[in-house]
Design a protein around this motif. Structure first.
Motif, PDB file in Angstrom:
ATOM      1  N   ARG A 200      30.449  26.324   3.329  1.00 41.28           N
ATOM      2  CA  ARG A 200      29.627  27.239   4.162  1.00 41.28           C
ATOM      3  C   ARG A 200      30.678  28.089   4.586  1.00 41.28           C
ATOM      4  O   ARG A 200      30.528  29.477   4.793  1.00 41.28           O
ATOM      5  CB  ARG A 200      28.946  26.596   5.175  1.00 41.28           C
ATOM      6  CG  ARG A 200      28.079  27.366   5.978  1.00 41.28           C
ATOM      7  CD  ARG A 200      27.541  26.601   7.237  1.00 41.28           C
ATOM      8  NE  ARG A 200      28.644  26.119   8.034  1.00 41.28           N
ATOM      9  CZ  ARG A 200      29.370  26.998   9.015  1.00 41.28           C
ATOM     10  NH1 ARG A 200      28.746  28.283   9.021  1.00 41.28           N
ATOM     11  NH2 ARG A 200      29.996  26.697   9.522  1.00 41.28           N
ATOM     12  N   GLN A 201      32.006  27.612   5.280  1.00 43.37           N
ATOM     13  CA  GLN A 201      32.673  28.314   5.917  1.00 43.37           C
ATOM     14  C   GLN A 201      33.186  29.463   4.940  1.00 43.37           C
ATOM     15  O   GLN A 201      33.615  30.512   5.436  1.00 43.37           O
ATOM     16  CB  GLN A 201      33.779  27.637   6.491  1.00 43.37           C
ATOM     17  CG  GLN A 201      33.414  26.823   7.759  1.00 43.37           C
ATOM     18  CD  GLN A 201      34.260  25.860   8.249  1.00 43.37           C
ATOM     19  OE1 GLN A 201      35.687  25.834   8.022  1.00 43.37           O
ATOM     20  NE2 GLN A 201      33.881  25.028   9.392  1.00 43.37           N
ATOM     21  N   GLN A 204      31.031  32.194   4.178  1.00 44.03           N
ATOM     22  CA  GLN A 204      30.968  33.149   5.578  1.00 44.03           C
ATOM     23  C   GLN A 204      32.003  33.930   5.692  1.00 44.03           C
ATOM     24  O   GLN A 204      32.108  35.201   5.920  1.00 44.03           O
ATOM     25  CB  GLN A 204      31.036  32.294   6.695  1.00 44.03           C
ATOM     26  CG  GLN A 204      30.787  32.928   8.059  1.00 44.03           C
ATOM     27  CD  GLN A 204      30.582  32.109   9.393  1.00 44.03           C
ATOM     28  OE1 GLN A 204      31.513  31.269   9.326  1.00 44.03           O
ATOM     29  NE2 GLN A 204      29.694  32.434  10.102  1.00 44.03           N
TER      30      GLN A 204
END
Length: 221
Positions: A200-201, A204
């Protein structure tokens, strides 16, 4: 003579089975029904269904408020809401919350008598719970009485939060399978949590960099 006597004994033994109540049914619903069948019966849509776990088994839930459904044929007097639980698309548990106004003044014995008229004599009457020795029990539903056979269980329960009575109808085998699958799903989520968070990071960061590159070319002060 012996044959007649034997037949009479067999009939006597079979009589309770012939009159046994079907614990797999609650009003218009039957355990084992498909998700589609329940949606049709309640006039609900897939958008109203919540996915609890997607693996190793698909566990879904759908809450239905009968009073919000137009038409007398689908209204269920005395019910505030019903939570339907599904495992791989099949109904395995029905959790009924009664309307407090419809049960006001009724004792547990009154409720047991009414339910016994449908499901037969209660097989288990719950003992008193000593709160001093069961400190964590308040987080669960308090059992009042049960009606059981080999496959199904009907349970009169009381909520620890608002003291409202309810009924839980479940398939013993399917409920056990769903509980095992849910426990395994929690373990998988815990094991894969760090990896998913890293992904997820990274996404992002990548999205932010892509936006930066685009805006560098188009931005005019």
């Amino acid at each position: 003579m012996r044959s007649s006597t034997l037949c009479f004994v067999v009939l006597l033994l079979a009589a309770p089975l012939l009159h046994a109540q079907d614990l797999s049914k609650y009003r218009h619903f039957t355990l084992g029904m498909s998700l589609t069948g329940v949606l049709e019966r309640t006039d609900q849509k897939m958008a109203n269904v919540k996915v609890i776990h997607s693996r190793p088994a698909l566990i879904q839930e759908m809450t239905w408020w009968p009073r919000n459904v137009p038409g007398a044929s689908l209204r269920s007097e005395g019910i505030e809401e019903i939570l339907f639980s599904f495992c791989n698309g099949e109904l395995y548990k029905i959790s009924v919350t009664y309307d407090p106004h419809s049960t006001a003044g009724l004792t547990e014995q009154d409720m047991m008598k009414s339910i016994s008229a449908k499901y037969g004599r209660a097989t288990i009457a719950a003992p008193e719970i000593d709160s001093t020795t069961n400190a964590g029990y308040e987080t669960n539903q308090k059992p009042v009485a049960s009606w059981d056979d080999e496959q199904y269980s009907v349970n009169l329960v009381r909520s620890p939060f608002n003291d409202v009575l309810g009924l839980v109808v479940l398939s013993k085998q399917a409920n056990a399978q769903a509980e095992l699958a849910s426990a395994e799903a929690v373990k998988l989520d815990e094991q894969e949590g760090p990896k998913r968070e890293a992904e997820r990071q990274k996404k992002q960061t990548d999205d932010m960099e892509a936006a930066r590159q685009k805006n560098q070319k188009s931005f005019h002060p």
